[in-house]
Design an enzyme around this catalytic site. Structure first.
Site, PDB file in Angstrom:
ATOM      1  N   GLY A 196       0.918  -1.111   0.029  1.00 54.57           N
ATOM      2  CA  GLY A 196       0.002   0.053  -0.042  1.00 54.57           C
ATOM      3  C   GLY A 196       0.799   1.209   0.061  1.00 54.57           C
ATOM      4  O   GLY A 196       0.367   2.327   0.494  1.00 54.57           O
ATOM      5  N   THR A 197       2.061   1.091  -0.715  1.00 59.40           N
ATOM      6  CA  THR A 197       2.745   2.708  -0.522  1.00 59.40           C
ATOM      7  C   THR A 197       1.956   3.649  -1.524  1.00 59.40           C
ATOM      8  O   THR A 197       2.141   4.887  -1.294  1.00 59.40           O
ATOM      9  CB  THR A 197       4.284   2.370  -1.128  1.00 59.40           C
ATOM     10  OG1 THR A 197       4.128   1.777  -2.510  1.00 59.40           O
ATOM     11  CG2 THR A 197       5.052   1.428  -0.188  1.00 59.40           C
ATOM     12  N   ASN A 198       1.467   3.110  -2.439  1.00 63.01           N
ATOM     13  CA  ASN A 198       0.597   3.936  -3.603  1.00 63.01           C
ATOM     14  C   ASN A 198      -0.645   4.583  -2.657  1.00 63.01           C
ATOM     15  O   ASN A 198      -0.896   5.856  -2.800  1.00 63.01           O
ATOM     16  CB  ASN A 198       0.158   3.456  -4.827  1.00 63.01           C
ATOM     17  CG  ASN A 198       1.393   3.373  -5.769  1.00 63.01           C
ATOM     18  OD1 ASN A 198       1.756   4.524  -6.278  1.00 63.01           O
ATOM     19  ND2 ASN A 198       2.053   2.403  -5.896  1.00 63.01           N
ATOM     20  N   MET A 219      -4.117  -6.597  -7.428  1.00 61.79           N
ATOM     21  CA  MET A 219      -3.560  -7.352  -8.336  1.00 61.79           C
ATOM     22  C   MET A 219      -4.610  -8.513  -8.817  1.00 61.79           C
ATOM     23  O   MET A 219      -3.992  -9.713  -8.893  1.00 61.79           O
ATOM     24  CB  MET A 219      -2.459  -8.343  -7.375  1.00 61.79           C
ATOM     25  CG  MET A 219      -1.302  -7.313  -6.866  1.00 61.79           C
ATOM     26  SD  MET A 219      -0.422  -6.675  -8.247  1.00 61.79           S
ATOM     27  CE  MET A 219       0.793  -5.684  -7.705  1.00 61.79           C
ATOM     28  N   ILE A 261      -7.660  -9.432 -11.657  1.00 59.40           N
ATOM     29  CA  ILE A 261      -8.002  -8.635 -12.542  1.00 59.40           C
ATOM     30  C   ILE A 261      -9.743  -8.947 -12.447  1.00 59.40           C
ATOM     31  O   ILE A 261     -10.237 -10.014 -12.335  1.00 59.40           O
ATOM     32  CB  ILE A 261      -7.812  -9.405 -13.979  1.00 59.40           C
ATOM     33  CG1 ILE A 261      -6.142  -9.054 -14.325  1.00 59.40           C
ATOM     34  CG2 ILE A 261      -8.703  -8.729 -15.378  1.00 59.40           C
ATOM     35  CD1 ILE A 261      -5.530  -9.615 -15.218  1.00 59.40           C
ATOM     36  N   LEU A 262     -10.451  -7.903 -12.682  1.00 61.55           N
ATOM     37  CA  LEU A 262     -11.840  -7.999 -12.316  1.00 61.55           C
ATOM     38  C   LEU A 262     -12.666  -8.193 -13.755  1.00 61.55           C
ATOM     39  O   LEU A 262     -12.115  -7.769 -14.832  1.00 61.55           O
ATOM     40  CB  LEU A 262     -12.440  -6.573 -11.872  1.00 61.55           C
ATOM     41  CG  LEU A 262     -12.020  -6.534 -10.580  1.00 61.55           C
ATOM     42  CD1 LEU A 262     -12.535  -5.130  -9.959  1.00 61.55           C
ATOM     43  CD2 LEU A 262     -12.354  -7.598  -9.488  1.00 61.55           C
ATOM     44  N   ASN A 292      -5.914   3.167 -12.649  1.00 67.26           N
ATOM     45  CA  ASN A 292      -4.889   2.004 -12.205  1.00 67.26           C
ATOM     46  C   ASN A 292      -3.523   2.714 -12.452  1.00 67.26           C
ATOM     47  O   ASN A 292      -3.207   3.223 -13.425  1.00 67.26           O
ATOM     48  CB  ASN A 292      -5.205   0.710 -13.205  1.00 67.26           C
ATOM     49  CG  ASN A 292      -3.850  -0.204 -12.871  1.00 67.26           C
ATOM     50  OD1 ASN A 292      -3.510  -0.562 -11.797  1.00 67.26           O
ATOM     51  ND2 ASN A 292      -3.109  -0.729 -13.840  1.00 67.26           N
ATOM     52  N   HIS A 344       0.258   1.792 -12.917  1.00 70.46           N
ATOM     53  CA  HIS A 344       1.320   0.427 -13.608  1.00 70.46           C
ATOM     54  C   HIS A 344       2.604   0.790 -13.521  1.00 70.46           C
ATOM     55  O   HIS A 344       2.825   1.878 -13.864  1.00 70.46           O
ATOM     56  CB  HIS A 344       0.605   0.240 -15.021  1.00 70.46           C
ATOM     57  CG  HIS A 344       1.402  -0.995 -15.321  1.00 70.46           C
ATOM     58  ND1 HIS A 344       1.241  -2.254 -15.211  1.00 70.46           N
ATOM     59  CD2 HIS A 344       2.577  -1.002 -16.527  1.00 70.46           C
ATOM     60  CE1 HIS A 344       1.957  -3.172 -15.789  1.00 70.46           C
ATOM     61  NE2 HIS A 344       2.739  -2.581 -16.697  1.00 70.46           N
TER      62      HIS A 344
HETATM   63  C1  GAR Z   1       3.232  -0.739  -7.432  1.00 65.02           C
HETATM   64  O1  GAR Z   1       4.340  -0.557  -8.065  1.00 65.02           O
HETATM   65  C2  GAR Z   1       2.091  -0.849  -8.492  1.00 65.02           C
HETATM   66  O2  GAR Z   1       2.525   0.113  -9.538  1.00 65.02           O
HETATM   67  C3  GAR Z   1       1.963  -2.433  -8.816  1.00 65.02           C
HETATM   68  O3  GAR Z   1       2.234  -3.045  -7.618  1.00 65.02           O
HETATM   69  C4  GAR Z   1       3.043  -2.154  -6.738  1.00 65.02           C
HETATM   70  C5  GAR Z   1       2.130  -2.042  -5.562  1.00 65.02           C
HETATM   71  O4  GAR Z   1       2.903  -1.274  -4.493  1.00 65.02           O
HETATM   72  N1  GAR Z   1       1.039  -2.388  -9.608  1.00 65.02           N
HETATM   73  C6  GAR Z   1       0.961  -3.524 -10.725  1.00 65.02           C
HETATM   74  O5  GAR Z   1       1.849  -4.072 -11.178  1.00 65.02           O
HETATM   75  C7  GAR Z   1      -0.392  -3.599 -11.322  1.00 65.02           C
HETATM   76  N2  GAR Z   1      -0.582  -4.351 -12.582  1.00 65.02           N
HETATM   77  P1  GAR Z   1       2.092  -0.920  -3.342  1.00 65.02           P
HETATM   78  O6  GAR Z   1       1.133  -1.795  -2.657  1.00 65.02           O
HETATM   79  O7  GAR Z   1       3.168  -0.682  -2.395  1.00 65.02           O
HETATM   80  O8  GAR Z   1       1.468   0.284  -3.632  1.00 65.02           O
END
Ligand code: GAR
Length: 207
Positions: free
Chosen positions: A12-14, A91, A93-94, A108, A110
């Site tokens: 969950g850093t994003n 992670m 796909i819906l 999203n 990416h």
């Molecule tokens: C992030 O790098 C995000 O862009 C990627 O997973 C990581 C999740 O990190 N997402 C994908 O690859 C989706 N196709 P987070 O949980 O720390 O945000």
């Protein structure tokens, strides 16, 4: 005020970048009202709880298939009266039944410059492993609207990041997050909440 529902599956850093942006006042016109995780026990849920944001767990493994899971997610989004749905490291796909209910209302992040290193199977560290294998000198991140095509929806924002010699997938992932993802995801959410994004013929225009 738009209701922002964030979908997560991991650290969950994003999500944290969105919470920080919200708390510093840089997301006008919207607030995170609920965080939904596809897995129990992930750290993203703690981040939400630490900031008094409602959490729900809808565990993918408790559903027989993607359609049943998608119906449960759709029901939750409707209950939460979501105006914007953000995949932040989500992670799963819906099924298109969710996308059809929220056209151009789901985004999203990416960790690559789409259309490179994207689509089914390209997620998380895998994306950076493939970028290093190919020897690209620039990579980055993309925020896009979600459509029924995996990583194929209209592109909202992108930011490039340099690959450096000696990079490991982990080092590159961290740089892409710090320099690109954590910046452009809150920016895109803010633009949406200010009604500054328009989609015409699959192209996003920013006003
Ligand atoms: C992030 O790098 C995000 O862009 C990627 O997973 C990581 C999740 O990190 N997402 C994908 O690859 C989706 N196709 P987070 O949980 O720390 O945000």
């Amino acid at each position: 005020m738009k209701n922002i529902v964030v979908l997560v599956s991991g650290g969950g850093t994003n999500l944290q970048a969105l919470i920080d942006a919200q708390e510093s006042g840089s997301i006008q016109g919207g607030r995170i009202t609920c965080v939904i995780s596809s897995k129990p026990g992930v750290y993203a849920l703690e981040r939400a709880k630490n900031h008094d944001i409602k959490t729900r767990v809808i565990a993918r493994k408790e559903f027989a298939d993607s359609v049943e899971y998608s119906k449960a997610i759709l029901e939750a989004l409707n209950e939460e009266k979501a105006d914007l749905v953000v995949y932040a490291g989500f992670m799963t796909i819906l099924d298109e039944l969710v996308v059809k209910a929220y056209p151009n209302k789901m985004m999203n992040v990416h960790p690559a410059l789409i259309p490179s290193f994207c689509g089914k199977g390209y997620y998380g560290l895998r994306v950076h492993e493939e970028a290093l294998k190919k020897g690209v000198k620039l990579t980055g991140a993309t925020v896009h609207f979600v459509t029924e095509v995996c990583d194929g929806g209209p592109i909202i924002l992108q930011k490039a990041v340099e690959v450096q010699s000696g990079d490991t997938p982990e080092v590159l992932q961290k740089r892409v997050m710090e320099q690109a993802e954590w910046k452009i995801l809150p920016q895109a959410v803010s633009l949406f909440c200010e009604d500054r994004l328009t989609v015409k013929d699959d192209i996003v225009y920013i006003s």
